[in-house]
Design a protein around this motif. Structure first.
Motif, PDB file in Angstrom:
ATOM      1  N   SER A   1       6.058   0.235   9.929  1.00  0.00           N
ATOM      2  CA  SER A   1       6.804   1.318  10.591  1.00  0.00           C
ATOM      3  C   SER A   1       6.387   1.545  12.041  1.00  0.00           C
ATOM      4  O   SER A   1       6.821   2.520  12.663  1.00  0.00           O
ATOM      5  CB  SER A   1       6.712   2.634   9.799  1.00  0.00           C
ATOM      6  OG  SER A   1       7.323   2.482   8.529  1.00  0.00           O
ATOM      7  N   VAL A   2       5.549   0.687  12.573  1.00  0.00           N
ATOM      8  CA  VAL A   2       5.252   0.733  14.005  1.00  0.00           C
ATOM      9  C   VAL A   2       6.469   0.169  14.740  1.00  0.00           C
ATOM     10  O   VAL A   2       7.014  -0.859  14.352  1.00  0.00           O
ATOM     11  CB  VAL A   2       3.996  -0.101  14.344  1.00  0.00           C
ATOM     12  CG1 VAL A   2       3.795  -0.204  15.844  1.00  0.00           C
ATOM     13  CG2 VAL A   2       2.767   0.518  13.678  1.00  0.00           C
ATOM     14  N   THR A   3       6.904   0.856  15.785  1.00  0.00           N
ATOM     15  CA  THR A   3       8.102   0.424  16.498  1.00  0.00           C
ATOM     16  C   THR A   3       7.756  -0.554  17.627  1.00  0.00           C
ATOM     17  O   THR A   3       6.605  -0.607  18.093  1.00  0.00           O
ATOM     18  CB  THR A   3       8.856   1.618  17.100  1.00  0.00           C
ATOM     19  OG1 THR A   3       8.039   2.218  18.112  1.00  0.00           O
ATOM     20  CG2 THR A   3       9.190   2.650  16.030  1.00  0.00           C
ATOM     21  N   PRO A  19       0.832  -1.204   0.000  1.00  0.00           N
ATOM     22  CA  PRO A  19       0.000   0.000   0.000  1.00  0.00           C
ATOM     23  C   PRO A  19       0.870   1.259   0.000  1.00  0.00           C
ATOM     24  O   PRO A  19       2.066   1.207   0.293  1.00  0.00           O
ATOM     25  CB  PRO A  19      -0.782  -0.126   1.313  1.00  0.00           C
ATOM     26  CG  PRO A  19       0.128  -0.914   2.212  1.00  0.00           C
ATOM     27  CD  PRO A  19       0.830  -1.888   1.305  1.00  0.00           C
ATOM     28  N   ASP A  20       0.265   2.370  -0.321  1.00  0.00           N
ATOM     29  CA  ASP A  20       0.977   3.645  -0.267  1.00  0.00           C
ATOM     30  C   ASP A  20       1.253   4.025   1.189  1.00  0.00           C
ATOM     31  O   ASP A  20       0.576   3.567   2.113  1.00  0.00           O
ATOM     32  CB  ASP A  20       0.151   4.752  -0.923  1.00  0.00           C
ATOM     33  CG  ASP A  20      -0.049   4.517  -2.415  1.00  0.00           C
ATOM     34  OD1 ASP A  20       0.821   3.851  -3.011  1.00  0.00           O
ATOM     35  OD2 ASP A  20      -1.057   4.985  -2.967  1.00  0.00           O
ATOM     36  N   GLY A  21       2.254   4.871   1.365  1.00  0.00           N
ATOM     37  CA  GLY A  21       2.493   5.452   2.683  1.00  0.00           C
ATOM     38  C   GLY A  21       3.423   4.695   3.596  1.00  0.00           C
ATOM     39  O   GLY A  21       3.612   5.075   4.749  1.00  0.00           O
ATOM     40  N   MET A  22       4.021   3.595   3.095  1.00  0.00           N
ATOM     41  CA  MET A  22       4.981   2.862   3.925  1.00  0.00           C
ATOM     42  C   MET A  22       6.350   3.524   3.784  1.00  0.00           C
ATOM     43  O   MET A  22       6.562   4.381   2.927  1.00  0.00           O
ATOM     44  CB  MET A  22       5.027   1.397   3.499  1.00  0.00           C
ATOM     45  CG  MET A  22       3.671   0.700   3.577  1.00  0.00           C
ATOM     46  SD  MET A  22       3.719  -1.052   3.182  1.00  0.00           S
ATOM     47  CE  MET A  22       4.451  -1.723   4.654  1.00  0.00           C
ATOM     48  N   ARG A  23       7.326   3.117   4.619  1.00  0.00           N
ATOM     49  CA  ARG A  23       8.629   3.764   4.554  1.00  0.00           C
ATOM     50  C   ARG A  23       9.288   3.478   3.205  1.00  0.00           C
ATOM     51  O   ARG A  23       9.132   2.401   2.621  1.00  0.00           O
ATOM     52  CB  ARG A  23       9.515   3.332   5.714  1.00  0.00           C
ATOM     53  CG  ARG A  23       9.839   1.869   5.826  1.00  0.00           C
ATOM     54  CD  ARG A  23      10.732   1.620   7.049  1.00  0.00           C
ATOM     55  NE  ARG A  23      11.134   0.236   7.179  1.00  0.00           N
ATOM     56  CZ  ARG A  23      10.435  -0.700   7.776  1.00  0.00           C
ATOM     57  NH1 ARG A  23       9.255  -0.394   8.310  1.00  0.00           N
ATOM     58  NH2 ARG A  23      10.885  -1.943   7.847  1.00  0.00           N
ATOM     59  N   GLU A  24      10.023   4.449   2.731  1.00  0.00           N
ATOM     60  CA  GLU A  24      10.530   4.448   1.358  1.00  0.00           C
ATOM     61  C   GLU A  24      11.379   3.224   1.038  1.00  0.00           C
ATOM     62  O   GLU A  24      11.327   2.684  -0.074  1.00  0.00           O
ATOM     63  CB  GLU A  24      11.345   5.722   1.129  1.00  0.00           C
ATOM     64  CG  GLU A  24      11.792   5.908  -0.304  1.00  0.00           C
ATOM     65  CD  GLU A  24      12.508   7.217  -0.524  1.00  0.00           C
ATOM     66  OE1 GLU A  24      13.122   7.371  -1.608  1.00  0.00           O
ATOM     67  OE2 GLU A  24      12.468   8.084   0.362  1.00  0.00           O
TER      68      GLU A  24
END
Length: 433
Positions: free
Chosen positions: A402-404, A100-105
């Protein structure tokens, strides 16, 4: 092409000869140094003539005597010493195209780099190898090389990889084989494309290459984000079983010729077909663990050997272990067996369904932090939450979304313990020893 030295380890052979940060390394024993493979290969000799260009442009030759395989001590700004090579294909099954869009590059980068195959076991498609790189692999006898074959039908490979040169690259596979380089092959199977008769063709062709060390057949992974992409269907019990039947047919032929079965279906195929996963000795040298081939069996064997073969102590703390849908039965079975031996053991196992990528994605390595938070909120988790390291990036601090780890701990108010993907380590973690 010169490579700039970013640092020199103190007391290293290069440091003792006055090599400095900012110098450029040109050649080692007359061999041009372009990237990390050149450097690692040519620095291994005991006696080196290293051509260095200083920051003022003066070129000098430094003679270094050192132990065989002892590191020169040079550090570089980029690990590979130049840019990572990206994939030139647009495969119909590419997982990255389904994000999906919006994940880390960094997650959207498609690597296809022969150096990473050598250094980390990554798979390459052969479609962006230059003649220089091919010759270098042969000269250095880099082995094994891991290759994403998918099909040995040249025309079909072009279609599946959306690259008109993809079929020609199969000649490189034969060149490597003829030079005695061991090859691990991967076939990502898509129903109606490269399974069935095409799979038989591929396995038959690969059987003719004596230096093919192993062949892994894995099912295509389909997320819910496939809008605008080639229409593909997931494997079901029947179609997965048909794939396994073909694999077994050819494994017998391989074993007759080479005394090894060489060809395997991934654990996921057995689970989809609802067939029992073979015991650990079935997988011979476990050449394809990173492809999920034999991982279940090895993990189980390690866990059982630890539970019944070691005298351990259980601290009795309440813990929760999470995993994906595919591994849930295995982890549950191991915990059940451990509880039978250790009465104080207090561990619950939770299956995390993949709502982020979609229900077709069942492996633990693609479970996200947001799904863990959502599905465990409000539950009694005890003192520790055990999370397998495969869910996290290499730094062990962040999930795919990207959740830590820290954010999950805070949201669920529980300490997270990261468990390595070994059965014995898992048992130690649930017992608290």
């Amino acid at each position: 092409m010169a490579v700039i030295i970013d640092g020199v380890a103190e007391k290293s052979p290069a440091y003792k000869k006055g090599v400095k940060k900012g110098d450029k390394i040109l050649t080692i024993n007359g061999n041009e140094i372009i990237d990390v493979l050149d450097y690692r290969f040519y620095q291994n000799e005991k006696r080196l003539k290293v051509e260095i260009e200083s920051e003022n442009g003066k070129v000098k030759t430094v003679r270094i005597n050192k132990g065989e395989y002892e590191e020169l001590g040079l550090e570089f700004n980029e690990y590979l010493m130049d840019k990572q090579h990206s994939c030139k294909n647009k495969c119909i099954f590419c997982f990255i195209d389904q994000l999906p869009d919006g994940m880390r590059e960094s997650l959207y980068f498609k690597d296809d780099d022969s150096r990473l195959s050598f250094l980390f076991g990554n798979y390459i498609t052969l479609t962006n190898l230059t003649e220089h790189e091919i010759s270098r692999i042969i000269k250095m006898h880099i082995s094994p090389v891991n290759i994403s074959v998918h099909t040995t039908n040249p025309e079909l490979r072009c279609v599946m990889m959306n690259n008109r040169f993809a079929g020609e690259c199969l000649d490189i596979l034969k060149r490597f084989n003829n030079e005695g380089i061991a090859i691990n092959c991967q076939l990502v199977l898509c129903p109606g494309y490269n399974d069935g008769e095409e799979l038989k063709r591929s396995l038959g062709d690969l059987m003719e290459l004596e230096n093919v060390q192993s062949v892994a057949c894995v099912p295509v992974g389909l997320t819910k984000y496939r809008e605008g992409l080639t229409e593909l269907t997931p494997y079901n019990e029947k179609s997965a079983g048909e794939v396994l039947d073909i694999i077994e047919e050819f494994a017998v032929k391989y074993k007759e010729r080479y005394s090894r079965r060489k060809v395997y279906g991934s654990d996921e195929f057995y689970l989809k077909a609802q067939r029992e996963i073979p015991e650990s000795d079935f997988y011979e040298d476990f050449d394809q663990l990173d492809n999920g081939v034999g991982m279940w069996s090895l993990f189980k064997q390690e866990a059982l050997d630890t539970i019944f073969g070691e005298a351990l102590k259980c601290d009795g703390k309440k813990r929760t272990s999470v995993t994906g849908t595919a591994a849930f039965p295995l982890i549950s079975e191991i915990v059940k067996l451990a509880k039978a031996k250790y009465e104080k053991l207090n561990v619950n196992v939770f299956e995390i369904k993949n709502e982020f990528f979609g229900e077709n994605i069942t492996v633990a390595g693609l479970v996200t932090g947001s799904d863990i938070i959502k599905q465990l909120s409000g539950k009694e988790l005890g003192e520790e939450l055990l999370i397998p390291s495969v869910m996290l990036r290499h730094e062990n601090d962040m999930f795919l979304d990207s959740v830590t780890v820290e954010e999950v701990e805070k949201a669920l108010n529980v300490k997270i313990v990261i468990t390595e993907n070994y059965g014995d380590q898992f048992v130690y973690n649930i017992l608290g020893c």
